[in-house]
Write a protein that holds these residues in place. Structure first.
Motif, PDB file in Angstrom:
ATOM      1  N   THR A 221       0.885  -1.279  -0.150  1.00 39.00           N
ATOM      2  CA  THR A 221       0.042   0.112  -0.134  1.00 39.00           C
ATOM      3  C   THR A 221       1.075   1.198   0.005  1.00 39.00           C
ATOM      4  O   THR A 221       2.128   1.346   0.449  1.00 39.00           O
ATOM      5  N   PRO A 222       0.185   2.274  -0.332  1.00 33.93           N
ATOM      6  CA  PRO A 222       1.004   3.823  -0.336  1.00 33.93           C
ATOM      7  C   PRO A 222       1.839   3.827   0.970  1.00 33.93           C
ATOM      8  O   PRO A 222       3.044   4.427   0.836  1.00 33.93           O
ATOM      9  N   VAL A 223       1.268   3.889   2.191  1.00 33.59           N
ATOM     10  CA  VAL A 223       1.996   4.095   3.194  1.00 33.59           C
ATOM     11  C   VAL A 223       3.279   3.204   3.374  1.00 33.59           C
ATOM     12  O   VAL A 223       4.200   3.373   3.638  1.00 33.59           O
ATOM     13  N   ARG A 224       2.956   1.885   3.015  1.00 34.26           N
ATOM     14  CA  ARG A 224       3.989   0.737   3.194  1.00 34.26           C
ATOM     15  C   ARG A 224       5.101   1.019   2.255  1.00 34.26           C
ATOM     16  O   ARG A 224       6.463   1.326   2.640  1.00 34.26           O
ATOM     17  N   ARG A 225       4.683   1.552   1.005  1.00 35.80           N
ATOM     18  CA  ARG A 225       5.586   1.919  -0.004  1.00 35.80           C
ATOM     19  C   ARG A 225       6.266   3.143   0.363  1.00 35.80           C
ATOM     20  O   ARG A 225       7.648   3.013   0.159  1.00 35.80           O
TER      21      ARG A 225
ATOM     22  N   GLY B 111      -0.439  10.322   7.734  1.00 35.19           N
ATOM     23  CA  GLY B 111      -0.690   9.776   8.824  1.00 35.19           C
ATOM     24  C   GLY B 111      -0.032  10.424  10.046  1.00 35.19           C
ATOM     25  O   GLY B 111       0.927  10.967   9.531  1.00 35.19           O
ATOM     26  N   SER B 112      -0.542  10.379  11.094  1.00 33.97           N
ATOM     27  CA  SER B 112       0.193  11.367  12.170  1.00 33.97           C
ATOM     28  C   SER B 112       0.211  10.488  13.475  1.00 33.97           C
ATOM     29  O   SER B 112       0.750  10.999  14.383  1.00 33.97           O
ATOM     30  N   GLN B 113      -0.357   9.455  13.737  1.00 30.23           N
ATOM     31  CA  GLN B 113      -0.378   8.628  14.650  1.00 30.23           C
ATOM     32  C   GLN B 113       0.595   7.558  14.851  1.00 30.23           C
ATOM     33  O   GLN B 113       0.626   7.039  13.817  1.00 30.23           O
ATOM     34  N   PRO B 114       1.302   7.280  15.902  1.00 31.47           N
ATOM     35  CA  PRO B 114       2.207   6.208  16.042  1.00 31.47           C
ATOM     36  C   PRO B 114       1.738   4.956  15.387  1.00 31.47           C
ATOM     37  O   PRO B 114       2.627   4.422  14.333  1.00 31.47           O
ATOM     38  N   PRO B 115       0.628   4.563  15.593  1.00 31.48           N
ATOM     39  CA  PRO B 115       0.392   3.188  14.866  1.00 31.48           C
ATOM     40  C   PRO B 115       0.422   3.105  13.574  1.00 31.48           C
ATOM     41  O   PRO B 115       0.792   2.110  12.793  1.00 31.48           O
ATOM     42  N   VAL B 116       0.332   4.324  12.853  1.00 31.69           N
ATOM     43  CA  VAL B 116       0.601   4.209  11.344  1.00 31.69           C
ATOM     44  C   VAL B 116       2.019   3.895  10.921  1.00 31.69           C
ATOM     45  O   VAL B 116       2.011   2.960  10.086  1.00 31.69           O
ATOM     46  N   ALA B 117       2.784   4.434  11.605  1.00 33.90           N
ATOM     47  CA  ALA B 117       4.316   3.910  11.397  1.00 33.90           C
ATOM     48  C   ALA B 117       4.611   2.537  11.835  1.00 33.90           C
ATOM     49  O   ALA B 117       5.027   1.784  11.080  1.00 33.90           O
ATOM     50  N   TYR B 118       4.264   2.470  13.086  1.00 34.41           N
ATOM     51  CA  TYR B 118       4.521   1.063  13.521  1.00 34.41           C
ATOM     52  C   TYR B 118       3.949  -0.116  12.511  1.00 34.41           C
ATOM     53  O   TYR B 118       4.525  -1.124  12.526  1.00 34.41           O
ATOM     54  N   ARG B 119       2.702   0.197  12.266  1.00 33.25           N
ATOM     55  CA  ARG B 119       2.053  -0.876  11.532  1.00 33.25           C
ATOM     56  C   ARG B 119       2.740  -1.212   9.934  1.00 33.25           C
ATOM     57  O   ARG B 119       2.821  -2.238   9.769  1.00 33.25           O
ATOM     58  N   ALA B 120       3.348  -0.084   9.492  1.00 30.97           N
ATOM     59  CA  ALA B 120       3.930  -0.127   8.151  1.00 30.97           C
ATOM     60  C   ALA B 120       5.331  -0.961   8.402  1.00 30.97           C
ATOM     61  O   ALA B 120       5.801  -1.695   7.772  1.00 30.97           O
ATOM     62  N   LEU B 121       6.089  -0.375   9.544  1.00 33.18           N
ATOM     63  CA  LEU B 121       7.362  -1.239   9.772  1.00 33.18           C
ATOM     64  C   LEU B 121       7.000  -2.711  10.231  1.00 33.18           C
ATOM     65  O   LEU B 121       8.097  -3.521   9.949  1.00 33.18           O
ATOM     66  N   ASP B 122       6.015  -2.898  10.945  1.00 36.28           N
ATOM     67  CA  ASP B 122       5.706  -4.415  11.031  1.00 36.28           C
ATOM     68  C   ASP B 122       5.689  -5.291   9.775  1.00 36.28           C
ATOM     69  O   ASP B 122       6.338  -6.152   9.759  1.00 36.28           O
ATOM     70  N   PHE B 123       4.955  -4.591   9.041  1.00 39.88           N
ATOM     71  CA  PHE B 123       4.867  -5.124   7.549  1.00 39.88           C
ATOM     72  C   PHE B 123       6.050  -5.434   7.233  1.00 39.88           C
ATOM     73  O   PHE B 123       6.426  -6.597   6.478  1.00 39.88           O
ATOM     74  N   LEU B 124       6.700  -4.484   6.880  1.00 38.57           N
ATOM     75  CA  LEU B 124       8.133  -4.537   6.127  1.00 38.57           C
ATOM     76  C   LEU B 124       8.951  -5.527   6.935  1.00 38.57           C
ATOM     77  O   LEU B 124       9.675  -6.231   6.234  1.00 38.57           O
ATOM     78  N   VAL B 125       9.014  -5.306   8.267  1.00 42.69           N
ATOM     79  CA  VAL B 125      10.059  -6.334   8.924  1.00 42.69           C
ATOM     80  C   VAL B 125       9.564  -7.694   8.705  1.00 42.69           C
ATOM     81  O   VAL B 125      10.416  -8.758   8.399  1.00 42.69           O
ATOM     82  N   LYS B 126       8.129  -8.004   9.214  1.00 40.86           N
ATOM     83  CA  LYS B 126       7.803  -9.159   9.039  1.00 40.86           C
ATOM     84  C   LYS B 126       8.008  -9.823   7.582  1.00 40.86           C
ATOM     85  O   LYS B 126       8.265 -11.335   7.524  1.00 40.86           O
TER      86      LYS B 126
ATOM     87  N   GLU C 131      10.873   9.202  13.784  1.00 36.34           N
ATOM     88  CA  GLU C 131      11.473   9.976  12.776  1.00 36.34           C
ATOM     89  C   GLU C 131      10.667   9.834  11.213  1.00 36.34           C
ATOM     90  O   GLU C 131      10.664  10.722  10.814  1.00 36.34           O
ATOM     91  N   ILE C 132      10.408   8.669  11.072  1.00 32.37           N
ATOM     92  CA  ILE C 132       9.477   8.061  10.067  1.00 32.37           C
ATOM     93  C   ILE C 132       8.414   8.639   9.919  1.00 32.37           C
ATOM     94  O   ILE C 132       7.557   9.243   9.194  1.00 32.37           O
ATOM     95  N   LEU C 133       7.493   8.552  11.411  1.00 31.76           N
ATOM     96  CA  LEU C 133       6.046   9.167  11.420  1.00 31.76           C
ATOM     97  C   LEU C 133       6.271  10.874  11.198  1.00 31.76           C
ATOM     98  O   LEU C 133       5.415  11.072  10.561  1.00 31.76           O
TER      99      LEU C 133
END
Lengths: 160, 160
Positions: free
Chosen positions: B34-38, B66-81, B55-57
């Motif tokens: 998705t766009p955020v992940r990309r 996106g402005s809230q921490p979960p946005v960044a963390y969710r994208a990062l989780d996806f990428l890491v996983k 920093e990413i957020l």
DNA sequence: TGCGTGATGTTATAAGATTACATGGGGCGT
DNA sequence: ACGCCCCATGTAATCTTATAACATCACGCA
């Protein structure tokens, strides 16, 4: 004290011996092994698992030895800086060193089932990490090596 | 893309190639790139250093993504996983993978002077860590291997 | 006595991460 | 087309981990 931490052993003497060794080393090195620092090390030694700073702080608080985060962090900093304890980066938690004072290049094996942590020693400049660094022209000053998996005991239980 | 990250290289093509590779992999694996992940992966790829989640957020916020921490963390989780990025435990920060999709056992070399991070690959079950695990009867599922020191460039500058 | 150094006490806040719940959009079977 | 489910996203609140900053105290020593 064995180099691998998953076997049963005489734990109370292990605690006593470690404290004595650290005490002696502090004396010769001119370091102050103060009550808080000693108590934090004892708390860590009581478990073969890593404890969070706030877990330690809770115990200190119960004993009236300090109640604010810096108390715990300062003691932990002292112990880590002098090689009497280690930080497990993967867990943001701390564990007593099982080889206090010895030449240090710790490697940790963390059981995800029972949280036990074993410490072993390796030469960091040898082996694959050293090889990667040499290829890159990189000079290693410190290395974090933490493996996560199942300890012998937990491999035979639920067998996830 | 080389396996060691300290040499100069064509960075814009490196970014483009990585994104393309990840995009292709997501397609075949049925994952939604998705766009955020990309965008998060692009942000990570723009540097050969690790970025904190906040920093990413901040950058996402500037771009209205996106402005809230979960946005960044969710994208990062996806990428890491999925092996498209890694977390550097030592730094509580994230970095794009330089070998997306390849069989994964990353080793990181972190320069304490310029913060550059190089990723290399090793077989974790071999070498000294594997040996320590075998001796202890421990089964490794994941390993964090992060060396801190000086990269080639920084060894010749201040020479601390 | 007066000073410097290192340890402690305490307040406040920064930095990193997650829980919980509401919303929205796309694919799919009927 | 409709309803449904799954997955991704939006958002508020909260929790955990860690540090900054400043006051105080105890000891060794000139």
């Amino acid at each position: 004290m064995d180099s691998i931490g998953f076997e049963p052993h005489d734990h109370s003497s292990c605690i006593h011996d470690c404290i004595a060794a650290v005490d002696a080393q502090c004396r010769t090195a001119g370091l102050q092994f103060t009550p808080v620092r000693r108590r934090v090390l004892e708390i860590l030694l009581q478990e073969h698992r890593a404890l969070g700073a706030y877990e330690i702080l809770d115990r200190l608080r119960e004993e009236g030895l300090g109640s604010q985060p810096p108390v715990a962090y300062r003691a932990l900093d002292f112990l880590v800086k002098n090689g009497f304890a280690h930080k497990i980066e993967r867990l943001n938690a701390f564990i007593a060193c099982t080889h206090p004072g010895e030449h240090h290049a710790p490697v940790f094996l963390i059981c995800r089932a029972c949280d036990a942590v074993a410490e072993s020693q390796r030469e960091p400049t040898q082996g694959q990490l050293g090889q990667a660094a040499r290829e890159a022209g990189f000079v290693i000053e410190r290395a974090v090596i933490e493996a996560e998996g199942l300890c012998p005991k937990c491999q035979h239980v639920g067998a996830a």
